[in-house]
Design a protein around this motif. Structure first.
Motif, PDB file in Angstrom:
ATOM      1  N   LYS A 309     -15.076  -8.638   7.041  1.00 21.24           N
ATOM      2  CA  LYS A 309     -15.608  -7.715   6.319  1.00 21.24           C
ATOM      3  C   LYS A 309     -16.941  -7.205   7.300  1.00 21.24           C
ATOM      4  N   ARG A 310     -17.844  -8.277   7.730  1.00 16.60           N
ATOM      5  CA  ARG A 310     -18.798  -7.959   8.724  1.00 16.60           C
ATOM      6  C   ARG A 310     -18.406  -7.077  10.036  1.00 16.60           C
ATOM      7  N   LYS A 311     -17.169  -7.524  10.551  1.00 12.13           N
ATOM      8  CA  LYS A 311     -16.516  -6.817  11.575  1.00 12.13           C
ATOM      9  C   LYS A 311     -16.341  -5.390  11.028  1.00 12.13           C
ATOM     10  N   ALA A 312     -15.920  -5.387  10.025  1.00  6.77           N
ATOM     11  CA  ALA A 312     -15.478  -3.901   9.663  1.00  6.77           C
ATOM     12  C   ALA A 312     -16.578  -2.849   9.427  1.00  6.77           C
ATOM     13  N   VAL A 313     -17.552  -3.431   8.789  1.00  6.71           N
ATOM     14  CA  VAL A 313     -18.964  -2.515   8.806  1.00  6.71           C
ATOM     15  C   VAL A 313     -19.294  -2.121  10.077  1.00  6.71           C
ATOM     16  N   LYS A 314     -19.459  -3.328  10.963  1.00  9.95           N
ATOM     17  CA  LYS A 314     -19.747  -2.989  12.415  1.00  9.95           C
ATOM     18  C   LYS A 314     -19.003  -1.914  12.963  1.00  9.95           C
ATOM     19  N   MET A 315     -17.738  -1.772  12.932  1.00 10.75           N
ATOM     20  CA  MET A 315     -16.663  -0.874  13.565  1.00 10.75           C
ATOM     21  C   MET A 315     -16.951   0.559  12.697  1.00 10.75           C
ATOM     22  N   LYS A 317     -19.678   1.512  11.516  1.00  9.01           N
ATOM     23  CA  LYS A 317     -21.013   2.052  12.127  1.00  9.01           C
ATOM     24  C   LYS A 317     -21.017   2.601  13.652  1.00  9.01           C
ATOM     25  N   GLU A 318     -20.106   1.873  14.348  1.00  5.72           N
ATOM     26  CA  GLU A 318     -20.139   2.266  15.826  1.00  5.72           C
ATOM     27  C   GLU A 318     -19.208   3.407  16.044  1.00  5.72           C
ATOM     28  N   THR A 319     -18.235   3.652  15.478  1.00  7.42           N
ATOM     29  CA  THR A 319     -17.209   4.549  15.587  1.00  7.42           C
ATOM     30  C   THR A 319     -17.694   5.623  14.750  1.00  7.42           C
ATOM     31  N   GLY A 320     -18.084   5.615  13.623  1.00  3.97           N
ATOM     32  CA  GLY A 320     -18.385   6.678  12.589  1.00  3.97           C
ATOM     33  C   GLY A 320     -17.381   6.857  11.756  1.00  3.97           C
ATOM     34  N   ASP A 321     -16.261   6.142  11.968  1.00  5.39           N
ATOM     35  CA  ASP A 321     -15.079   6.356  11.033  1.00  5.39           C
ATOM     36  C   ASP A 321     -14.999   5.317   9.844  1.00  5.39           C
ATOM     37  N   SER A 322     -14.945   5.896   8.678  1.00  8.05           N
ATOM     38  CA  SER A 322     -15.236   5.011   7.582  1.00  8.05           C
ATOM     39  C   SER A 322     -13.922   4.687   6.865  1.00  8.05           C
ATOM     40  N   ARG A 323     -12.613   4.986   7.900  1.00  8.47           N
ATOM     41  CA  ARG A 323     -11.374   4.484   7.420  1.00  8.47           C
ATOM     42  C   ARG A 323     -11.244   3.021   7.718  1.00  8.47           C
ATOM     43  N   TYR A 324     -12.010   2.456   8.642  1.00  7.30           N
ATOM     44  CA  TYR A 324     -11.855   1.014   8.891  1.00  7.30           C
ATOM     45  C   TYR A 324     -12.329   0.063   7.797  1.00  7.30           C
ATOM     46  N   TYR A 325     -11.292  -1.133   7.598  1.00  7.23           N
ATOM     47  CA  TYR A 325     -11.717  -1.791   6.415  1.00  7.23           C
ATOM     48  C   TYR A 325     -11.197  -3.100   6.651  1.00  7.23           C
ATOM     49  N   ALA A 326     -11.912  -4.080   5.841  1.00  9.89           N
ATOM     50  CA  ALA A 326     -11.445  -5.537   5.761  1.00  9.89           C
ATOM     51  C   ALA A 326     -10.483  -5.830   4.588  1.00  9.89           C
ATOM     52  N   PRO A 327      -9.527  -6.698   4.479  1.00  9.03           N
ATOM     53  CA  PRO A 327      -8.863  -6.880   3.442  1.00  9.03           C
ATOM     54  C   PRO A 327      -9.622  -7.162   2.228  1.00  9.03           C
ATOM     55  N   ILE A 328     -10.558  -7.893   2.412  1.00  5.58           N
ATOM     56  CA  ILE A 328     -11.637  -8.292   1.140  1.00  5.58           C
ATOM     57  C   ILE A 328     -12.167  -7.192   0.428  1.00  5.58           C
ATOM     58  N   GLU A 329     -12.422  -6.193   1.127  1.00  6.11           N
ATOM     59  CA  GLU A 329     -13.116  -5.114   0.906  1.00  6.11           C
ATOM     60  C   GLU A 329     -12.229  -4.119  -0.415  1.00  6.11           C
ATOM     61  N   ARG A 330     -10.683  -4.365   0.039  1.00  4.25           N
ATOM     62  CA  ARG A 330      -9.861  -3.749  -1.061  1.00  4.25           C
ATOM     63  C   ARG A 330      -9.433  -4.632  -2.275  1.00  4.25           C
ATOM     64  N   SER A 331     -10.240  -6.012  -2.133  1.00  6.47           N
ATOM     65  CA  SER A 331      -9.630  -6.687  -3.409  1.00  6.47           C
ATOM     66  C   SER A 331     -10.391  -6.330  -4.592  1.00  6.47           C
ATOM     67  N   THR A 332      -9.615  -6.429  -5.739  1.00  6.12           N
ATOM     68  CA  THR A 332     -10.123  -5.848  -7.056  1.00  6.12           C
ATOM     69  C   THR A 332     -10.524  -6.792  -7.892  1.00  6.12           C
ATOM     70  N   LYS A 333     -10.914  -8.285  -7.115  1.00  5.79           N
ATOM     71  CA  LYS A 333     -11.209  -9.313  -8.052  1.00  5.79           C
ATOM     72  C   LYS A 333     -12.649  -9.174  -8.366  1.00  5.79           C
ATOM     73  N   SER A 334     -13.271  -9.837  -9.522  1.00  3.15           N
ATOM     74  CA  SER A 334     -14.585  -9.593  -9.934  1.00  3.15           C
ATOM     75  C   SER A 334     -15.138 -11.026 -10.016  1.00  3.15           C
ATOM     76  N   ILE A 335     -16.303 -11.120 -10.013  1.00  6.53           N
ATOM     77  CA  ILE A 335     -17.111 -12.794 -10.124  1.00  6.53           C
ATOM     78  C   ILE A 335     -16.444 -13.350 -11.419  1.00  6.53           C
ATOM     79  N   PRO A 336     -16.716 -12.767 -12.449  1.00  6.33           N
ATOM     80  CA  PRO A 336     -16.430 -13.459 -13.688  1.00  6.33           C
ATOM     81  C   PRO A 336     -14.880 -14.027 -13.860  1.00  6.33           C
ATOM     82  N   LYS A 337     -14.015 -13.141 -13.285  1.00  2.55           N
ATOM     83  CA  LYS A 337     -12.836 -13.330 -13.284  1.00  2.55           C
ATOM     84  C   LYS A 337     -12.231 -14.455 -12.452  1.00  2.55           C
ATOM     85  N   THR A 338     -12.898 -14.347 -11.231  1.00  2.12           N
ATOM     86  CA  THR A 338     -12.413 -15.175 -10.222  1.00  2.12           C
ATOM     87  C   THR A 338     -13.002 -16.685 -10.674  1.00  2.12           C
TER      88      THR A 338
END
Length: 479
Positions: A309-315, A317-338
């Motif tokens: 996730k940190r790597k995706a945030v860095k990419m 920021k560096e590329t200006g392309d918001s399409r880069y993502y890490a798998p955990i950012e697509r997770s729909t898990k909530s803290i109470p559910k988990t």
């Protein structure tokens, strides 16, 4: 994640050639009529709809699909309606899983940002710090036992009431693993730091306690805070080492929770004899403070999904392309559910996995017997052999030496498991581990435990030299 169907390979099948998709299809059609016998099933990545089915099934039952880290991100898309499911079914599976904007490790474990690419010295430094952390938390349970007599006198309490300080500490450790799911969202490092911070805070009232009630309550919260570290730190080993190289680091790490209780009475006895009983709490406060600083300075984040996730945030920021993502950012898990699922999961395992139930009962009995020694040793060696407090603490070194020996023979068991795996490969053509490969150690250890207990029990008399029951306790510790 992908699902691979394993089939036996013919002896002469030693290589696979890369082809384009069109060549693959045409060549497979032309050769299908010529190939005889068993063949390799083509590897087809699981579609996102299969991930949906896993996510929905996860609410009601167990499934075994998980990442190398122990956590799976199998709910990448929130399919809240049938229209969403139909839309996902239209997605071609290979394209869905080869998204060029999904951030992964470049070159696998060789990625400089991957914890498994760290130098060996740094990996072992982290293992050492986390092992000392486990030692500190478990040592805190046993070091308390040396202060019973002094606290009974100072607080005007019975031995049973004073013993509650040990019982509530262990109860806190038992209830603490609800912290561990938070690592899925924030990583392991924040849990480490928070754990030792609260551990230090609750050590202060126990060190300055004016009554037994304050001692018991603060001891409970010490165990609760310390168990957060215990429940998360084991994953650090798998973060940094691959499966085939993980056994020795895991053996060293697993030894520390047993060394802690074994040395606790000795450390506590020395402090009560030569300083004061409150100094055992000051000692824990100093040790936990040093560990807090060591973790803050020397132990980085190692949890793979959070690092990606940190790597995706860095990419982005560096590329200006918001399409880069890490798998955990697509997770729909909530803290109470988990957290809720993490509390439910142990009971599911106990009800639906008989092997896990038996091994859990077995482990619980061993830990219970280990803590019973804290009461038996002072009674036997002070009554039968006139030992003083710190000498009674030294009698626990039998357990300590035995556990160190058990850790040192771990490479032999590793070689034995490798032999079992090779035999299975020759028989089936598949090279893989099985859970049952871990059982030979248990089979050898079980009679040592029983024999050690009988040895200790039948030799704990005044007319038999003190070294004999001490060796019996060592046989138990080895088992």
């Amino acid at each position: 994640m992908t699902t691979i169907e394993e089939k036996t390979l013919p002896p002469d099948s030693h290589s696979r050639h890369e082809r384009t998709d069109d060549d693959d299809r045409s060549s497979s059609r032309d050769s299908s009529s010529e190939i005889k016998g068993p063949t390799l099933e083509p590897i087809r990545p699981a579609s996102r709809i299969s991930r949906k089915s896993h996510a929905s099934r996860d609410r009601l039952s167990l499934h075994r699909e998980r990442s190398n880290n122990g956590y799976g991100v199998d709910d990448l898309i929130d399919h809240s309606s049938d229209d969403d499911v139909e839309a996902v079914q239209e997605v071609d599976a290979p394209d869905a899983l080869t998204d060029p904007f999904e951030v992964t490790w470049d070159g696998g474990d060789n990625d400089p940002l991957c914890p498994r690419s760290m130098p060996q010295w740094r990996k072992w430094l982290i293992i050492f710090i986390t092992s000392v952390g486990s030692f500190c938390v478990t040592n805190g349970s046993a070091v308390y036992t040396a202060s019973y007599v002094d606290m009974m006198s100072e607080f005007n309490s019975s031995r049973i009431v004073v013993t509650l300080g040990l019982s509530f500490y262990v109860l806190g450790i038992a209830l603490g693993p609800f912290w561990s799911p938070l690592a899925e969202f924030y990583g392991r490092r924040p849990i480490y730091l928070a754990s030792f911070l609260f551990f230090m805070i609750f050590l202060i009232p126990s060190a300055l306690a004016k009554n037994i009630q304050t001692m018991i309550v603060s001891r409970f919260f010490q165990g609760l805070a310390g168990s957060a570290f215990l429940s998360v730190s084991g994953g650090t080993v798998s973060d940094m080492f691959t499966h085939d190289k993980m056994l020795m680091p895991m053996a060293v790490f697993s030894l520390s929770p047993f060394v802690g209780p074994s040395t606790g009475p000795l450390i506590g006895g020395l402090m009560v004899m030569f300083v004061q009983w409150r100094w055992m709490h000051y000692y824990l406060l100093i040790l936990s403070g040093a560990l807090f600083l060591s973790i803050a300075v020397l132990v980085p984040e190692t949890y793979h999904p959070v690092l990606l996730k940190r790597k995706a945030v860095k990419m982005r920021k560096e590329t200006g392309d918001s399409r880069y993502y890490a798998p955990i950012e697509r997770s729909t898990k909530s803290i109470p559910k988990t957290v809720g699922l993490s509390l439910l999961r142990p009971f599911q395992i106990l009800m639906f996995e008989p092997m896990a139930l038996i091994l859990n009962i077995y482990t619980a009995m061993l830990l219970g017997l280990l803590y019973l020694f804290f009461g038996a040793f002072p009674l036997i060696f002070t009554t039968n052999h006139n030992f003083n407090l710190w000498q009674v603490g030294l009698t626990f070194t039998g357990l300590l030496v035995a556990m160190i020996i058990a850790c040192c023979v771990t490479p032999l068991w590793n070689n034995f498991r490798h032999t079992l795996k090779e035999r299975r490969r020759k028989r089936t053509g598949v090279l893989k581990d099985e859970p049952e490969d871990q059982l030979p150690q248990v089979i050898v250890g079980a009679p040592l435990i029983t024999g050690g207990l009988f040895w200790f029990g039948f030799t704990s008399t005044p007319d038999i030299h003190w070294i004999v029951p001490l060796i019996g306790s060592g046989v138990f510790g080895l088992g």
